[in-house]
Design a protein around this motif. Structure first.
Motif, PDB file in Angstrom:
ATOM      1  N   PRO A 146       0.828  -1.212   0.000  1.00  0.00           N
ATOM      2  CA  PRO A 146       0.000   0.000   0.000  1.00  0.00           C
ATOM      3  C   PRO A 146       0.859   1.259   0.000  1.00  0.00           C
ATOM      4  CG  PRO A 146      -0.688  -1.531   1.729  1.00  0.00           C
ATOM      5  CD  PRO A 146       0.629  -2.021   1.214  1.00  0.00           C
ATOM      6  N   LEU A 147       0.355   2.282  -0.658  1.00  0.00           N
ATOM      7  CA  LEU A 147       0.991   3.593  -0.653  1.00  0.00           C
ATOM      8  C   LEU A 147       0.259   4.452   0.373  1.00  0.00           C
ATOM      9  CD1 LEU A 147       3.029   5.557  -1.902  1.00  0.00           C
ATOM     10  CD2 LEU A 147       1.363   6.026  -3.703  1.00  0.00           C
ATOM     11  N   THR A 148       1.006   5.071   1.275  1.00  0.00           N
ATOM     12  CA  THR A 148       0.416   5.790   2.401  1.00  0.00           C
ATOM     13  C   THR A 148       0.786   7.263   2.368  1.00  0.00           C
ATOM     14  OG1 THR A 148       0.651   3.776   3.741  1.00  0.00           O
ATOM     15  CG2 THR A 148       0.162   5.820   4.904  1.00  0.00           C
ATOM     16  N   LEU A 149      -0.214   8.111   2.469  1.00  0.00           N
ATOM     17  CA  LEU A 149      -0.021   9.557   2.529  1.00  0.00           C
ATOM     18  C   LEU A 149      -0.020   9.982   3.996  1.00  0.00           C
ATOM     19  CD1 LEU A 149       0.071  12.364   1.099  1.00  0.00           C
ATOM     20  CD2 LEU A 149      -2.435  12.320   1.155  1.00  0.00           C
ATOM     21  N   VAL A 150       0.992  10.726   4.402  1.00  0.00           N
ATOM     22  CA  VAL A 150       1.148  11.109   5.807  1.00  0.00           C
ATOM     23  C   VAL A 150       0.804  12.591   6.004  1.00  0.00           C
ATOM     24  CG1 VAL A 150       2.726  11.267   7.771  1.00  0.00           C
ATOM     25  CG2 VAL A 150       2.959   9.388   6.130  1.00  0.00           C
ATOM     26  N   TRP A 151      -0.252  12.836   6.787  1.00  0.00           N
ATOM     27  CA  TRP A 151      -0.597  14.195   7.218  1.00  0.00           C
ATOM     28  C   TRP A 151      -0.148  14.318   8.672  1.00  0.00           C
ATOM     29  CZ3 TRP A 151      -2.666  17.519   3.656  1.00  0.00           C
ATOM     30  CH2 TRP A 151      -3.283  16.969   2.538  1.00  0.00           C
ATOM     31  N   ASN A 179       5.448  18.915   5.090  1.00  0.00           N
ATOM     32  CA  ASN A 179       5.234  18.816   3.641  1.00  0.00           C
ATOM     33  C   ASN A 179       6.378  18.079   2.964  1.00  0.00           C
ATOM     34  OD1 ASN A 179       7.344  20.747   2.726  1.00  0.00           O
ATOM     35  ND2 ASN A 179       6.081  22.249   3.798  1.00  0.00           N
ATOM     36  N   ASP A 180       6.174  17.778   1.715  1.00  0.00           N
ATOM     37  CA  ASP A 180       7.141  16.954   0.984  1.00  0.00           C
ATOM     38  C   ASP A 180       8.512  17.603   0.889  1.00  0.00           C
ATOM     39  OD1 ASP A 180       7.717  14.649  -1.013  1.00  0.00           O
ATOM     40  OD2 ASP A 180       8.255  16.461  -2.134  1.00  0.00           O
ATOM     41  N   ALA A 181       8.540  18.925   0.816  1.00  0.00           N
ATOM     42  CA  ALA A 181       9.813  19.633   0.622  1.00  0.00           C
ATOM     43  C   ALA A 181      10.549  19.902   1.928  1.00  0.00           C
ATOM     44  CB  ALA A 181       9.566  20.944  -0.113  1.00  0.00           C
ATOM     45  N   SER A 182       9.975  19.517   3.065  1.00  0.00           N
ATOM     46  CA  SER A 182      10.577  19.814   4.351  1.00  0.00           C
ATOM     47  C   SER A 182      11.950  19.161   4.502  1.00  0.00           C
ATOM     48  CB  SER A 182       9.662  19.336   5.477  1.00  0.00           C
ATOM     49  OG  SER A 182      10.293  19.475   6.737  1.00  0.00           O
ATOM     50  N   THR A 183      12.851  19.856   5.169  1.00  0.00           N
ATOM     51  CA  THR A 183      14.185  19.314   5.462  1.00  0.00           C
ATOM     52  C   THR A 183      14.353  19.065   6.964  1.00  0.00           C
ATOM     53  OG1 THR A 183      15.091  21.552   5.614  1.00  0.00           O
ATOM     54  CG2 THR A 183      15.232  20.441   3.467  1.00  0.00           C
ATOM     55  N   SER A 184      13.234  18.997   7.690  1.00  0.00           N
ATOM     56  CA  SER A 184      13.288  18.828   9.136  1.00  0.00           C
ATOM     57  C   SER A 184      13.763  17.427   9.511  1.00  0.00           C
ATOM     58  CB  SER A 184      11.912  19.078   9.755  1.00  0.00           C
ATOM     59  OG  SER A 184      11.021  18.014   9.420  1.00  0.00           O
ATOM     60  N   THR A 222      12.196  15.439  11.344  1.00  0.00           N
ATOM     61  CA  THR A 222      11.026  14.559  11.243  1.00  0.00           C
ATOM     62  C   THR A 222      10.912  13.972   9.849  1.00  0.00           C
ATOM     63  OG1 THR A 222       9.926  16.055  12.794  1.00  0.00           O
ATOM     64  CG2 THR A 222       8.578  14.379  11.739  1.00  0.00           C
ATOM     65  N   ARG A 223      11.052  14.814   8.841  1.00  0.00           N
ATOM     66  CA  ARG A 223      10.929  14.362   7.446  1.00  0.00           C
ATOM     67  C   ARG A 223      12.025  13.354   7.110  1.00  0.00           C
ATOM     68  NH1 ARG A 223      10.097  12.496   3.160  1.00  0.00           N
ATOM     69  NH2 ARG A 223       9.418  13.544   1.242  1.00  0.00           N
ATOM     70  N   THR A 224      13.258  13.651   7.511  1.00  0.00           N
ATOM     71  CA  THR A 224      14.376  12.748   7.259  1.00  0.00           C
ATOM     72  C   THR A 224      14.167  11.410   7.963  1.00  0.00           C
ATOM     73  OG1 THR A 224      15.891  14.626   7.081  1.00  0.00           O
ATOM     74  CG2 THR A 224      16.877  12.466   7.441  1.00  0.00           C
ATOM     75  N   SER A 225      13.630  11.461   9.174  1.00  0.00           N
ATOM     76  CA  SER A 225      13.381  10.237   9.935  1.00  0.00           C
ATOM     77  C   SER A 225      12.330   9.368   9.248  1.00  0.00           C
ATOM     78  CB  SER A 225      12.938  10.582  11.358  1.00  0.00           C
ATOM     79  OG  SER A 225      13.944  11.280  12.052  1.00  0.00           O
ATOM     80  N   PHE A 226      11.309   9.993   8.703  1.00  0.00           N
ATOM     81  CA  PHE A 226      10.287   9.231   7.975  1.00  0.00           C
ATOM     82  C   PHE A 226      10.887   8.556   6.746  1.00  0.00           C
ATOM     83  CE2 PHE A 226       6.714  11.406  10.193  1.00  0.00           C
ATOM     84  CZ  PHE A 226       5.935  10.277  10.443  1.00  0.00           C
ATOM     85  N   ASP A 227      11.764   9.262   6.038  1.00  0.00           N
ATOM     86  CA  ASP A 227      12.424   8.667   4.869  1.00  0.00           C
ATOM     87  C   ASP A 227      13.222   7.429   5.277  1.00  0.00           C
ATOM     88  OD1 ASP A 227      11.394  10.571   3.178  1.00  0.00           O
ATOM     89  OD2 ASP A 227      13.181  11.838   3.218  1.00  0.00           O
ATOM     90  N   THR A 228      13.948   7.547   6.388  1.00  0.00           N
ATOM     91  CA  THR A 228      14.762   6.430   6.867  1.00  0.00           C
ATOM     92  C   THR A 228      13.894   5.238   7.239  1.00  0.00           C
ATOM     93  OG1 THR A 228      16.459   7.937   7.704  1.00  0.00           O
ATOM     94  CG2 THR A 228      16.441   5.707   8.599  1.00  0.00           C
ATOM     95  N   VAL A 257       8.006   0.479   3.733  1.00  0.00           N
ATOM     96  CA  VAL A 257       6.648   1.038   3.741  1.00  0.00           C
ATOM     97  C   VAL A 257       6.650   2.301   2.878  1.00  0.00           C
ATOM     98  CG1 VAL A 257       4.800   2.002   5.156  1.00  0.00           C
ATOM     99  CG2 VAL A 257       6.203   0.136   6.054  1.00  0.00           C
ATOM    100  N   PRO A 258       6.084   2.274   1.686  1.00  0.00           N
ATOM    101  CA  PRO A 258       6.089   3.456   0.810  1.00  0.00           C
ATOM    102  C   PRO A 258       5.238   4.589   1.392  1.00  0.00           C
ATOM    103  CG  PRO A 258       5.602   1.445  -0.431  1.00  0.00           C
ATOM    104  CD  PRO A 258       5.496   1.097   1.017  1.00  0.00           C
ATOM    105  N   LEU A 259       5.844   5.757   1.529  1.00  0.00           N
ATOM    106  CA  LEU A 259       5.167   6.912   2.109  1.00  0.00           C
ATOM    107  C   LEU A 259       5.223   8.104   1.155  1.00  0.00           C
ATOM    108  CD1 LEU A 259       6.648   6.834   5.745  1.00  0.00           C
ATOM    109  CD2 LEU A 259       4.457   5.894   4.985  1.00  0.00           C
ATOM    110  N   LEU A 260       4.166   8.894   1.177  1.00  0.00           N
ATOM    111  CA  LEU A 260       4.123  10.175   0.476  1.00  0.00           C
ATOM    112  C   LEU A 260       3.761  11.259   1.478  1.00  0.00           C
ATOM    113  CD1 LEU A 260       2.163   9.496  -2.854  1.00  0.00           C
ATOM    114  CD2 LEU A 260       4.580  10.065  -2.630  1.00  0.00           C
ATOM    115  N   PHE A 261       4.129  12.500   1.146  1.00  0.00           N
ATOM    116  CA  PHE A 261       3.790  13.637   1.999  1.00  0.00           C
ATOM    117  C   PHE A 261       3.119  14.701   1.139  1.00  0.00           C
ATOM    118  CE2 PHE A 261       7.009  11.297   4.127  1.00  0.00           C
ATOM    119  CZ  PHE A 261       6.682  11.387   5.470  1.00  0.00           C
ATOM    120  N   PRO A 262       2.172  15.438   1.704  1.00  0.00           N
ATOM    121  CA  PRO A 262       1.453  16.443   0.916  1.00  0.00           C
ATOM    122  C   PRO A 262       2.361  17.571   0.459  1.00  0.00           C
ATOM    123  CG  PRO A 262       0.942  16.681   3.250  1.00  0.00           C
ATOM    124  CD  PRO A 262       1.736  15.407   3.113  1.00  0.00           C
TER     125      PRO A 262
END
Length: 376
Positions: free
Chosen positions: A129-134, A147-152, A154-160, A167-172
């Motif tokens: 499944p592809l999951t969108l994270v709000w 958001n998808d362009a964030s460099t925080s 939190t964003r880096t941790s989700f990528d890792t 688990v495929p993730l997308l961000f708005p």
């Protein structure tokens, strides 16, 4: 969707793929996860003892990606194999990425799956499944939607964690369209209708509504996972799974959120061997070319729910397959529903079906599910 919106979304996906090359291949709804037999482990040097530790860690990560559940690492058969991780390794090599040393380890995928099957553990195939994270994160007293362009962090941790768990993730994008539909209070207040409507443009199977905020020396988090669409007969969205708690760091909160989603997906899409000789038939219609037949058979053979595949009959443009299953028919059809290349055009029920070996009268008279192969 306007051209600008489509372009921005394409850029978002491309950024993600560049971070994890060849890991995820997105299609309209769902994603195929690749490199399930590979792991990239950081090391301090090329010392032999560190290499051995990294190979063991790499095997742990690969097992986790192929089962989706942390408990697999404590199974006696897995623990035994981890003690001799190099025996399952096919190759390794060092890589220098951004000034940091990593060892890339590849393992024998067939032996890995055999290990998991023999241990009775669930096997999670590459179609996921592809999951969108709000997510609303709080940084220095200010709340923002990630958001998808964030460099925080939190964003880096989700990528890792997305990479580690498979688990495929997308961000708005949080562009004008998103900002007009979704606010911080929609996510914090769990206003699912608003978020579900805003999620439709991203073509994800599920969406997560979550928050992470500092609470003294720890970080409090909440998450709820929802399906893309309302379940049949339901007038409101109900979470597929929810979790809340406190973590020592933002990174650990992200680990916990991703793990909660992963564990749910395993319960739905990862298939353990039942130990029974379960079989079924399925039919594909409008198969007009040999290429289509080859693609369908290849697709069926890679599904984690299927043990064996054989063409039972070909009549005109209709092809019937005999399938041996690891789980039951419900597992199979739930898994196939993820793939955008397939459309179900039959509604047969598997309730009260007596499973039997191929060729038996019961199996021969059993209704079959009909599918249409749309291809790439």
């Amino acid at each position: 969707m306007s051209f600008v919106e489509a372009y921005n979304m394409l850029k978002a996906v491309c950024r993600y793929l560049m971070m994890f090359p060849l890991l995820f291949c997105f299609s309209a709804i769902s994603a195929e996860v690749y490199n399930l037999d590979e792991s990239l482990v950081p090391v301090d040097s090329r010392a032999k003892n560190l290499r051995s530790q990294a190979i063991k860690q790499g095997l742990k990560e690969v097992i986790l990606k192929n089962t989706g559940t942390q408990s697999a690492l404590t199974h006696p058969d897995v623990v035994k194999q981890l003690a001799n991780a190099s025996a399952m390794m096919t190759q390794y090599g060092y890589q220098d990425l951004d000034g940091k040393l990593f060892i890339k380890v590849s393992f024998d995928h067939k032996r890995l799956i055999s290990l998991l099957r023999q241990a009775g553990l669930p096997v999670w195939g590459k179609q996921r499944p592809l999951t969108l994270v709000w997510l609303v994160e709080e940084i220095e007293g200010e709340r923002k939607i990630l958001n998808d362009a964030s460099t925080s962090v939190t964003r880096t941790s989700f990528d890792t964690q997305s990479s580690n768990r498979g688990v495929p993730l997308l961000f708005p994008l949080m562009d004008l369209d998103d900002s007009m539909q979704i606010g911080i209070n929609d996510i914090r207040g769990q206003f699912t209708d608003n978020v579900a409507n805003a999620s439709l443009r991203y073509q994800a199977n599920y969406f997560i509504m979550a928050t992470i905020s500092p609470q003294g020396e720890v970080f409090s988090y909440k998450m709820s996972l929802y399906p893309r669409e309302l379940s049949a007969g339901s007038s409101q969205y109900n979470p597929s799974t929810s979790q809340s708690g406190e973590s020592a760091s933002v990174e650990q909160a992200v680990v916990d959120i991703t793990a909660a989603a992963s564990e749910y997906y395993v319960s739905q899409y990862a298939i353990a061997d039942s130990g029974e000789k379960l079989t079924t038939k399925i039919t594909f219609t409008d198969v007009s070319k040999m290429k289509q037949l080859v693609e369908i058979e290849k697709y069926l053979n890679q599904l984690s729910a299927i043990k064996t595949v054989a063409v039972a009959s070909i009549e005109g443009m209709t092809v019937e397959f005999n399938l041996g299953l690891f789980g039951n028919e419900e597992d199979l059809h739930r898994l196939m529903k993820l793939d955008p290349r397939i459309e179900s055009i039959g509604n047969t029920s598997s309730n009260n079906i007596e499973y039997a070996s191929f060729g038996s009268e019961n199996n021969a008279n059993k209704p079959t599910q009909i599918y249409y192969w749309k291809g790439q």
